[in-house]
Design an enzyme around this catalytic site. Structure first.
Site, short mmCIF file in Angstrom:
data_model
loop_
_atom_site.label_atom_id
_atom_site.label_comp_id
_atom_site.label_asym_id
_atom_site.label_seq_id
_atom_site.Cartn_x
_atom_site.Cartn_y
_atom_site.Cartn_z
N CYS A 37 -9.44 3.47 -30.06
CA CYS A 37 -10.41 4.25 -30.31
C CYS A 37 -11.54 4.44 -29.14
O CYS A 37 -12.56 3.81 -29.03
CB CYS A 37 -11.20 3.45 -31.43
SG CYS A 37 -11.35 1.61 -30.81
N GLY B 49 0.88 -1.37 0.24
CA GLY B 49 -0.12 -0.02 0.01
C GLY B 49 0.76 1.11 0.10
O GLY B 49 0.31 2.37 -0.13
N1 LLP Z 1 -1.06 -7.04 -0.88
C1 LLP Z 1 -2.37 -7.26 -1.39
C2 LLP Z 1 -3.21 -8.14 -0.41
C3 LLP Z 1 -2.98 -6.49 -2.75
O1 LLP Z 1 -4.24 -6.68 -2.74
C4 LLP Z 1 -2.22 -5.55 -3.11
C5 LLP Z 1 -2.38 -4.46 -4.02
C6 LLP Z 1 -0.86 -5.59 -2.40
C7 LLP Z 1 -0.36 -6.24 -1.64
C8 LLP Z 1 0.36 -4.42 -3.03
O2 LLP Z 1 0.06 -3.46 -2.69
P1 LLP Z 1 1.03 -2.02 -3.39
O3 LLP Z 1 2.03 -1.90 -2.39
O4 LLP Z 1 1.51 -2.34 -4.85
O5 LLP Z 1 0.31 -0.75 -3.26
N2 LLP Z 1 -3.94 -1.40 -10.37
C9 LLP Z 1 -3.83 -0.47 -9.15
C10 LLP Z 1 -3.35 -1.30 -8.04
C11 LLP Z 1 -4.01 -2.21 -7.36
C12 LLP Z 1 -3.51 -2.68 -6.25
C13 LLP Z 1 -4.36 -4.17 -5.96
N3 LLP Z 1 -3.59 -4.75 -4.88
C14 LLP Z 1 -3.17 0.61 -9.58
O6 LLP Z 1 -2.54 0.68 -10.97
O7 LLP Z 1 -2.81 1.54 -9.13
#
Ligand code: LLP
Length: 420
Positions: free
Chosen positions: A344, A240
């Site tokens: 598109c 996160g």
């Molecule tokens: N752990 C779990 C259970 C998760 O669902 C996620 C991300 C992470 C870890 C990793 O989170 P991070 O450190 O990358 O914030 N497609 C979106 C982001 C979706 C994140 C989904 N879950 C974007 O492009 O911003």
């Protein structure tokens, strides 16, 4: 020395390697990653724990290109896998089952059938029904299974609504009260071993407060469990941590980690985190070429480029902002451009109202901070092939994923089958 992407003699370089040279050799669009930046960022987070017991489980969903996964393995990372596909890729890259946590809100029966016998570090369950299904498979295959319970702490991550996951109204995890009952039932179920409590309240979180609250919440739950006689192996605090897409100040890994450690230290438990974006985000750029320029209004022009929502979905999906810079900025007064992709759809805008050095057709543009959730979210819409991906390492570069071809796409479309 800082690693990653910088202007050097008025040209964008990646750890000393000319990005134009890569684009010239491989064509565009092309993702370019800095192995050094990945390593630096991993180590920065890892070292911030300053001896407190912990493990990083890189979130594969951010970018699971094989060479990237192997780079993380060589750093000693574990992984967070969100599907059996990600588990398979991790296993092929050399991760042991004990290096893998299996997370995600919808693990299918087929996925659980594969995962339970593997003996993973944990299957992070998200509902009562899922825990029952895991237990039934464990009974059938006759082996115990390590589980974590993902709790929905009802904490507002204050990120984009599409990527905030910690509120009651979101589909993720088990609400706190139900989780207490669920975890209370585990000691009576001999094949289930409760090893951790898990939270993940969202992604691209840019203030420390929700991350600290989530960690304190988990620490309190772990304390309660201990008083009831259940000892966990660790707490899993998810991912996160956001990155500064605007190039401004951001929560540093050190501030982030010390907030987590301060919250968890009283429990004495080791900490697992699942960082994705914070490791890969700034370690990659997407290079595209200007295809066309045309007037838009009195103030600005459209710059049509050869990458769009098919290569980088974030702007179209979340209204996400990515800095865009010319690879070789021209001299002259800045002008305003609407930088759009070739797909598109009117939503296929990569950058709105950008002030840039003047552009000409065939110029290269770099779309910054696209190492995470860039190539991993690409699609074949409009029959556009997945772009080529290049890894720069120690002053050299290599293609780690070649450009997809129409043959590759059509190879999956079987002809001559008998109708059923
Ligand atoms: N752990 C779990 C259970 C998760 O669902 C996620 C991300 C992470 C870890 C990793 O989170 P991070 O450190 O990358 O914030 N497609 C979106 C982001 C979706 C994140 C989904 N879950 C974007 O492009 O911003």
């Amino acid at each position: 020395m800082a690693t990653g992407f910088f202007l050097h003699h008025n040209e964008l370089v990646c750890d000393g390697v000319s990005v134009s040279e890569i684009a010239g050799a491989e064509g565009t669009p092309v993702y370019v990653y800095s192995a050094a930046a990945i390593r630096d960022r991993y180590r920065e987070i890892d070292l911030a724990f300053a001896g407190y017991p912990h493990r990083l489980h890189y979130a594969l969903k951010a970018n699971s290109t094989f060479a990237i996964v192997k780079t993380l393995r060589d750093l000693g990372s574990g992984v967070d896998a969100n599907s059996i596909g990600e588990i398979d890729v991790a296993r092929r890259a050399g991760f042991a089952p004990s290096d893998i946590v299996f997370t995600g809100v919808g693990k299918s029966a087929a996925e659980l059938e594969c995962a339970v016998p593997l003996g993973l570090k944990a299957i992070n369950v998200e509902s009562t029904g899922e825990l029952d299904r895991v237990e039934a498979i464990a009974a059938r295959v006759g082996r115990p299974v390590r589980v974590a319970v993902r709790i929905n702490p009802d904490i507002d991550a204050k990120s984009h609504p599409h990527i905030s996951t910690g509120l009651k109204i979101n589909k993720f995890g088990v609400p706190a009260d139900a989780a207490r009952d669920l975890m209370g039932s585990i000691p009576t179920r001999p094949l289930l071993q409760l090893v951790a409590v898990h939270v993940h309240v969202g992604s691209q979180i840019t203030s420390i407060a929700p991350l600290r609250s989530a960690a304190s919440f988990v620490a309190a739950v772990a304390g309660e469990l201990k008083r009831r006689g259940t000892l966990l192996d660790y707490v899993d605090l998810g991912g996160g941590l956001g990155i500064p897409y605007d190039g401004g100040p951001a929560v540093s890994p050190r501030e982030y980690v010390s907030a987590l450690v301060d919250a968890v230290r009283p429990t004495g438990l080791s900490i697992v985190i699942e960082p994705g974006r914070s490791i890969l985000g700034q370690a990659g750029v997407l290079i595209a070429r200007v295809i066309d320029l045309k007037p838009r209004n009195a103030l600005s022009e459209f710059a049509v480029i050869d990458a769009g929502m098919t290569e980088l979905m974030r702007p179209a999906l979340y209204g996400a902002f990515h800095r865009i810079d010319p690879v070789r900025p021209r001299s002259g007064a800045a002008r305003q451009y609407e930088i759009v992709g070739p797909v598109c759809e009117s939503s296929d805008v990569v950058g709105r109202d950008r002030e840039l050095a003047p552009l000409a057709v065939d110029d290269l543009l770099a779309i910054l901070d696209t190492g995470a959730y860039g190539s991993a979210m690409a699609s074949n819409y409009n029959r556009r092939p997945f772009p080529v991906e290049v890894l720069v390492d120690e002053g050299r570069w290599r293609v780690v994923r070649r450009r997809q071809t129409v043959d590759d796409m059509l190879a999956m479309e079987v002809e001559g089958q008998v109708d059923r």
